[in-house]
Scaffold this active site. Structure first.
Site, PDB file in Angstrom:
ATOM      1  N   ASP A 328      60.289  13.976  -7.033  1.00  0.00           N
ATOM      2  CA  ASP A 328      59.680  15.230  -6.578  1.00  0.00           C
ATOM      3  C   ASP A 328      58.248  15.348  -7.104  1.00  0.00           C
ATOM      4  OD1 ASP A 328      60.135  17.972  -5.357  1.00  0.00           O
ATOM      5  OD2 ASP A 328      59.554  18.547  -7.387  1.00  0.00           O
ATOM      6  N   GLU A 357      57.493  11.845  -3.310  1.00  0.00           N
ATOM      7  CA  GLU A 357      57.086  12.957  -2.443  1.00  0.00           C
ATOM      8  C   GLU A 357      55.563  13.114  -2.532  1.00  0.00           C
ATOM      9  OE1 GLU A 357      57.837  17.741  -1.789  1.00  0.00           O
ATOM     10  OE2 GLU A 357      57.556  16.923  -3.791  1.00  0.00           O
TER      11      GLU A 357
END
Length: 613
Positions: A328, A357
């Site tokens: 993330d 990400e």
């Protein structure tokens, strides 16, 4: 005037009032013999642990270094596990003034073979779900008390979905064609509110008790493996939850990015991190700013922090036989630290599928991270998909929007090393972005499943779940109907029903969409051309986009008629790939073509033709 948010300030306990020594935790919780990297760094946390010296007595296990910080309560111990070491229990003994003052048992284990091959490829279809919102199965209530309780009446509350509920629907994932399950973080996230998403981790070595136990997570991995489905874990190395023990007893004053203990929010502009013209002020604000008042920013530039985060990830890969990791907010962490973190994982698992990400709208900026991490998330293509299938054909719009993004692939070292998607847990749902047009959704899914990259599907998209991100995340993260025994609707049953006579209206459309996904995913599994073949596309005309995937003598032709009228294509235009006539089978309908010179395609329909079949 808007009030400036209050950020908690991490506390470093530099001295205690007494001389007693205690050990609260040793992390990683255990380790293994025969790892590629022979040295593991144990993080020992406890009262006055930093004022002691460690001792270990075990065959083939030696202390090669220890580190202290400005905290009195942490000790970092490097132990080397030699080739002669065997699985064993031993004690970690802390001494002070030559006397043993505390000890903790530790285990070296034997490694087990992975239950499924590690890594991700173009043959895969990734299914993204949130365990709290996907499905519930009755389990023994958790013994651990958490701050936020389960209450399905609260849109942003805990809804009670759990790991056993997810495992119970492994057959559903298999029928849809999923080969990989990605769950949003399942670590303990013991925040005061809105903890359901898991991105504010408060314990990197524990499963959130509302989702289940470590045994449940290992069982989920094994259950998926029986269906040939791999499991990837979502990990945040950029920040942790502000209810983490680290906030009240920080390992060091360097553990967090806190702007001299006066935290500031990030600028939410990840592209600044790779902008060659960026100011140092903006770069620092991107990387060192806090993501939220509930998310304390970790300093991945610090060797102890990135070592801790790398070993935590490795521990989970080995413990739960994971195939990959999704990282993330990848650009928001220190670049050197995250590159080191990735290399450390790949040294242990060279085929591990690590996905970063990288939420930027520019292909050029996205490509700047290729090489830092094996796979990137293709947000530029996602945005193009959400617009192309519902707008008219004009310069840069409609089918040309897709063509232009794919044409920019020259920026990538490997265009296939991308996770591609139409929606995820942070974006508006694809069906809603397409104005509720199911025909547009089918076109979009056909494109997603036949173009380059590795496709990811958000839970519920395959059965027409909608949700407007402008109305908040709760709208796009709703519970999957049928995941709870008390639900009035069961979309799991609708999707997998074999009795089509009982399905009408919207339910029939859900079943049709589910079947389409199954056909496309099956093609992905079998076709080398779709999985990793060369992509050749033709400039769209009249809002019709045609492209080919070619590998090892296999050719797949995809035709997307995105216009509002029926069209007839002259094969002569594609003769360089088809020959003067076309022969093949449409994988979606079963229609056979034999030496045809023209192909008719209805308005808003697609063809996926295996040439020569």
């Amino acid at each position: 005037m808007r009030k400036k948010p209050e950020y908690p300030r991490p506390v470093v306990i530099k001295a205690n009032d007494d001389d007693t020594v205690q050990i609260k935790s040793v992390e990683p919780l255990n380790w293994w013999v025969g790892m590629a990297e022979p040295v593991v760094t144990l993080t020992i946390h406890g009262h006055n642990a930093g004022l002691t010296r460690p001792q270990i007595k075990a065959k083939g296990v030696n202390i090669v270094g220890s580190h202290t910080t400005d905290s009195a309560n942490y000790l970092f111990v490097d132990i080397a596990i030699g080739p002669e070491a065997e699985p064993v229990f031993f004690d970690i003994v802390l001494t002070r003034g030559g006397n043993a003052v505390a000890s903790h048992p530790y285990e070296l284990m034997r490694r087990r073979p992975a239950v499924v091959p590690r890594g991700l490829s173009g043959h895969d279809t990734i299914y993204l779900a949130m365990a709290d919102r996907f499905a519930h199965a009755d389990t023994t209530p958790p013994a651990v008390t958490t701050r936020e309780k389960i209450d399905r009446r609260k849109p942003y509350g805990r809804h009670g979905g759990n790991l056993r509920g997810t495992a119970a629907h492994a057959d559903y994932l298999h029928k849809m064609g999923a080969t990989v399950l990605w769950l949003t973080p399942v670590f303990t996230s013991d925040q005061d509110e809105q903890s359901y998403h898991g991105y504010a981790t408060t314990d990197y070595y524990a499963i959130d008790p509302r989702l289940g136990t470590l045994a449940d997570y290992k069982m989920l991995s094994a259950s998926l493996a029986q269906w040939g489905i791999k499991l990837i874990m979502d990990i945040v190395v950029n920040h942790c939850g502000t209810r983490h023990t680290w906030l009240t007893d920080a390992p060091s004053s360097l553990w967090f990015n806190s702007w001299d203990w006066k935290p500031e929010p990030t600028n939410y502009r990840p592209g600044v991190a790779v902008d060659i013209h960026a100011s140092e002020y903006d770069r620092r604000r991107t990387v060192e700013g806090w993501f939220d008042v509930s998310m304390a920013d970790l300093n991945m530039a610090d060797p102890l922090v990135r070592t801790y985060m790398a070993e935590a990830a490795i521990w989970w890969v080995e413990t739960a036989s994971l195939a990959g990791i999704r990282v993330d907010t990848f650009p928001y962490a220190d670049a050197e630290g995250t590159r080191w973190w990735v290399k450390r994982l790949l040294r242990e698992y060279p085929d591990l599928g690590i996905v970063g990400e990288t939420w930027v709208g520019s292909t050029t900026l996205t490509a700047a991270w290729q090489g830092d991490v094996p796979l990137l998330m293709d947000f530029p293509l996602q945005e193009a998909m959400c617009r192309a299938f519902t707008e008219g054909f004009s310069y840069g719009a409609g089918a040309l929007r897709l063509y232009d993004v794919i044409a920019n692939d020259r920026a990538y070292a490997d265009p296939n090393a991308l996770m591609i998607f139409g929606d995820n847990h942070d974006t508006g749902r694809l069906l809603t972005r397409l104005g509720g047009d199911i025909g547009a959704l089918h076109l979009a899914l056909t494109f997603l499943m036949t173009t380059r990259g590795i496709p990811q599907i958000l839970y519920g998209t395959e059965v027409l779940m909608d949700g407007d991100s402008d109305r908040g995340h709760a709208e796009i993260r709703r519970d999957f109907p049928g995941g709870w025994a008390t639900d009035k609707e069961d979309w799991f049953g609708v999707a997998t029903s074999n009795d089509d006579t009982q399905l009408k209206g919207r339910d029939a459309e859900r079943r049709e969409t589910f079947r389409l996904m199954g056909k496309l995913a099956e093609l992905r599994k079998k076709s080398k051309a779709i999985a990793h073949g060369r992509l050749i596309h033709f400039l769209p005309t009249d809002n019709v986009y045609v492209y080919f995937r070619i590998a090892d003598g296999e050719t797949i032709m995809t035709i997307l008629n995105m216009s509002q009228k029926n069209v007839t294509l002259n094969i002569e235009k594609f003769a360089e790939l088809t020959g003067e006539t076309l022969s093949g089978v449409d994988i979606l309908t079963g229609k056979k073509y034999r030496r045809v010179t023209r192909i008719k395609i209805d308005a808003r329909k697609a063809r996926v033709i295996e040439i020569g079949a």
